[in-house]
Design a protein around this motif. Structure first.
Motif, PDB file in Angstrom:
ATOM      1  N   LEU A 272       4.405   6.309  -1.780  1.00  0.00           N
ATOM      2  CA  LEU A 272       4.478   7.712  -2.170  1.00  0.00           C
ATOM      3  C   LEU A 272       5.780   8.341  -1.719  1.00  0.00           C
ATOM      4  O   LEU A 272       6.421   9.094  -2.464  1.00  0.00           O
ATOM      5  CB  LEU A 272       3.287   8.470  -1.583  1.00  0.00           C
ATOM      6  N   ALA A 273       6.197   8.026  -0.473  1.00  0.00           N
ATOM      7  CA  ALA A 273       7.437   8.608   0.050  1.00  0.00           C
ATOM      8  C   ALA A 273       8.645   8.197  -0.774  1.00  0.00           C
ATOM      9  O   ALA A 273       9.616   8.951  -0.891  1.00  0.00           O
ATOM     10  CB  ALA A 273       7.633   8.203   1.509  1.00  0.00           C
ATOM     11  N   SER A 274       8.611   6.995  -1.379  1.00  0.00           N
ATOM     12  CA  SER A 274       9.744   6.547  -2.192  1.00  0.00           C
ATOM     13  C   SER A 274       9.868   7.344  -3.480  1.00  0.00           C
ATOM     14  O   SER A 274      10.934   7.361  -4.098  1.00  0.00           O
ATOM     15  CB  SER A 274       9.615   5.054  -2.496  1.00  0.00           C
ATOM     16  N   ALA A 275       8.775   8.011  -3.902  1.00  0.00           N
ATOM     17  CA  ALA A 275       8.817   8.806  -5.131  1.00  0.00           C
ATOM     18  C   ALA A 275       9.266  10.242  -4.881  1.00  0.00           C
ATOM     19  O   ALA A 275       9.807  10.892  -5.777  1.00  0.00           O
ATOM     20  CB  ALA A 275       7.441   8.811  -5.800  1.00  0.00           C
ATOM     21  N   LEU A 276       9.043  10.738  -3.667  1.00  0.00           N
ATOM     22  CA  LEU A 276       9.265  12.158  -3.396  1.00  0.00           C
ATOM     23  C   LEU A 276      10.719  12.616  -3.504  1.00  0.00           C
ATOM     24  O   LEU A 276      10.953  13.778  -3.846  1.00  0.00           O
ATOM     25  CB  LEU A 276       8.708  12.509  -2.008  1.00  0.00           C
ATOM     26  N   PRO A 277      11.730  11.776  -3.195  1.00  0.00           N
ATOM     27  CA  PRO A 277      13.110  12.267  -3.314  1.00  0.00           C
ATOM     28  C   PRO A 277      13.469  12.785  -4.695  1.00  0.00           C
ATOM     29  O   PRO A 277      14.390  13.606  -4.826  1.00  0.00           O
ATOM     30  CB  PRO A 277      13.955  11.028  -2.967  1.00  0.00           C
ATOM     31  N   GLY A 278      12.757  12.327  -5.716  1.00  0.00           N
ATOM     32  CA  GLY A 278      13.027  12.843  -7.054  1.00  0.00           C
ATOM     33  C   GLY A 278      12.841  14.340  -7.156  1.00  0.00           C
ATOM     34  O   GLY A 278      13.524  15.011  -7.938  1.00  0.00           O
ATOM     35  N   LEU A 279      11.929  14.910  -6.367  1.00  0.00           N
ATOM     36  CA  LEU A 279      11.701  16.357  -6.394  1.00  0.00           C
ATOM     37  C   LEU A 279      12.937  17.124  -5.942  1.00  0.00           C
ATOM     38  O   LEU A 279      13.181  18.244  -6.395  1.00  0.00           O
ATOM     39  CB  LEU A 279      10.514  16.713  -5.489  1.00  0.00           C
ATOM     40  N   ILE A 280      13.716  16.517  -5.047  1.00  0.00           N
ATOM     41  CA  ILE A 280      14.941  17.154  -4.559  1.00  0.00           C
ATOM     42  C   ILE A 280      16.126  16.796  -5.436  1.00  0.00           C
ATOM     43  O   ILE A 280      16.963  17.643  -5.770  1.00  0.00           O
ATOM     44  CB  ILE A 280      15.215  16.735  -3.101  1.00  0.00           C
ATOM     45  N   LEU A 281      16.211  15.523  -5.844  1.00  0.00           N
ATOM     46  CA  LEU A 281      17.384  15.073  -6.586  1.00  0.00           C
ATOM     47  C   LEU A 281      17.408  15.580  -8.018  1.00  0.00           C
ATOM     48  O   LEU A 281      18.477  15.687  -8.611  1.00  0.00           O
ATOM     49  CB  LEU A 281      17.445  13.543  -6.574  1.00  0.00           C
ATOM     50  N   VAL A 282      16.230  15.888  -8.606  1.00  0.00           N
ATOM     51  CA  VAL A 282      16.214  16.408  -9.979  1.00  0.00           C
ATOM     52  C   VAL A 282      17.068  17.665 -10.096  1.00  0.00           C
ATOM     53  O   VAL A 282      17.951  17.754 -10.948  1.00  0.00           O
ATOM     54  CB  VAL A 282      14.770  16.657 -10.457  1.00  0.00           C
TER      55      VAL A 282
END
Length: 414
Positions: A272-282
């Motif tokens: 799950l943690a590997s998916a969360l950076p997308g929320l910031i990088l988008v």
């Protein structure tokens, strides 16, 4: 996302929203079908009677399929076009999912191999498709589809055990239900098959090939470029570190006194943690002039995670979050570089092929080599030190790959 639909390449599509939906759905198929196996591994061993060595090979089999298939994907795209090649990838993934539940070791291995082959095609061509259709929004859309990929992988992993427990068919039902993903995606992607896109770069490459050139000019430019090697090393080291942690984290935690249930929960949190950076990088990526700082910082997050597991393993929750976020953000950056550093869609496909072929070769070597270090030492300290050193190397490579540059044009003489 609305402005994506108004970029000039997309206006020529009759249903741009369907194209965007198709890209996100394809991304959902590029991790979940094989990462979701891990929670069922003990059940598979009990049902089919294979040992831990065979289980380890099963977990790296998709990576080996990536290595074998990725170099051939640009040629497939030149022959069929991007849209039809991606549809073929979905068909292959669906066939692999159906085959792997037939109840024998041979079917399981063949099915996982097919899934890996289909995912390899999608991994290579999705950045090229984004480059072709959304050239002004590569980082934004890449962040979106990597976020989608990670969330679906986390959901699939979380559902496997409850699905197996709730059905008389057990693990076979749980592993088969994942076939819904490629089937739904094929339905949404079907309208795109009326297009057979062949970018101008591919036509140029074919003309050169007809004259007796050894290989397409774009391919030559990629393999001879220091920038391409920087992108490849950034992708490869990150993949090696992620799949090493993905394979050995439960054992690392168990050796430090964590229960199997707690170790399993933290392993799921890693996904799950590997998916969360997308929320910031988008929202962040489109605002960056270059990516040097962030490509340096994300490996440093992994570095902190490895040092933490080494020196203060009781705080594993913090270190797992750092490792997942660092690897996930680096993966988004690596995929974005395949579009941002290329001059056109076919050069992007060639860079993607190179980076993923060599990158997943490194990734497949990681788990057994790190395991061998554990066998030599009897603990994880040396293995974690090696991972920390690789994180430092990756940070340096990331600074170089993050510069605002593009691959050079290739000359016909190459």
């Amino acid at each position: 996302m609305t402005e994506l639909c108004h970029s000039s390449p997309v206006r020529r599509l009759s249903h741009p929203a369907v194209l965007i939906a198709g890209i996100l759905l394809i991304a959902m198929n590029l991790r979940a079908p094989f990462t979701s196996i891990a929670p069922l591994l003990e059940r598979l061993q009990a049902a089919l009677g294979f040992n831990a060595t065979a289980a380890g090979l099963l977990m790296i089999l998709p990576l080996l399929a990536f290595v074998v298939v990725s170099p051939w994907v640009p040629r497939l795209a030149r022959g069929l076009g991007l849209e039809r090649s991606l549809f073929l990838a979905l068909v292959t993934i669906a066939a692999g999912i159906a085959l792997r539940v037939q109840g024998s070791m041979l079917a399981l291995y063949l099915g996982i191999g097919l899934i890996g082959a289909g995912i390899a095609v999608g991994n290579v061509l999705l950045p090229s498709l984004v480059k072709r259709s959304f050239a002004q929004h590569v980082a934004l859309l890449t962040s979106c589809y990597v976020l989608t990929m990670g969330i679906m992988a986390a959901i699939a992993s979380a559902l496997m055990v409850p699905l197996a427990q709730g059905s008389s068919a057990g693990w076979q039902y749980a592993m088969l239900i994942v076939v819904v993903l490629p089937l739904v995606t094929m339905g949404v992607w079907w309208p795109q098959l009326s297009r057979r896109s062949l970018p101008a770069a591919a036509k140029e490459a074919e003309k050169v090939a007809e004259k007796g050139a050894a290989r397409p000019v774009r391919q030559a430019a990629v393999w001879h470029s220091p920038l391409a090697w920087q992108v490849t090393l950034f992708m490869g080291i990150n993949s090696l570190l992620f799949y090493t942690v993905n394979s050995w984290l439960p054992s690392m935690l168990a050796d430090n006194g964590f229960s199997a249930e707690k170790a399993g929960s933290l392993h799921g949190l890693l996904q799950l943690a590997s998916a969360l950076p997308g929320l910031i990088l988008v929202p962040l990526m489109p605002r960056l002039k270059d990516q040097r700082l962030i490509a340096f910082a994300t490996p440093c997050m992994s570095l902190a995670g490895f040092i933490g597991l080494w020196l203060m393993p009781k705080w594993a929750l913090v270190w797992v979050l750092l490792l997942g976020a660092g690897s996930g953000a680096s993966f988004i950056l690596a995929l974005s570089f395949m579009g941002l550093r290329a001059r056109d869609a076919m050069q992007s496909a060639s860079l993607s092929s190179m980076a993923q072929t060599l990158g997943y070769l490194l990734a497949a070597m990681g788990p057994p080599l790190i395991g061998a270090l554990y066998d030599m030492q009897g603990n994880w300290q040396l293995a974690l030190m090696v991972c920390a050193v690789l994180s430092v190397l990756m940070a340096g490579v990331g600074w170089l790959a993050g510069r605002d540059r593009q691959l050079p044009e290739a000359s016909a003489s190459e």
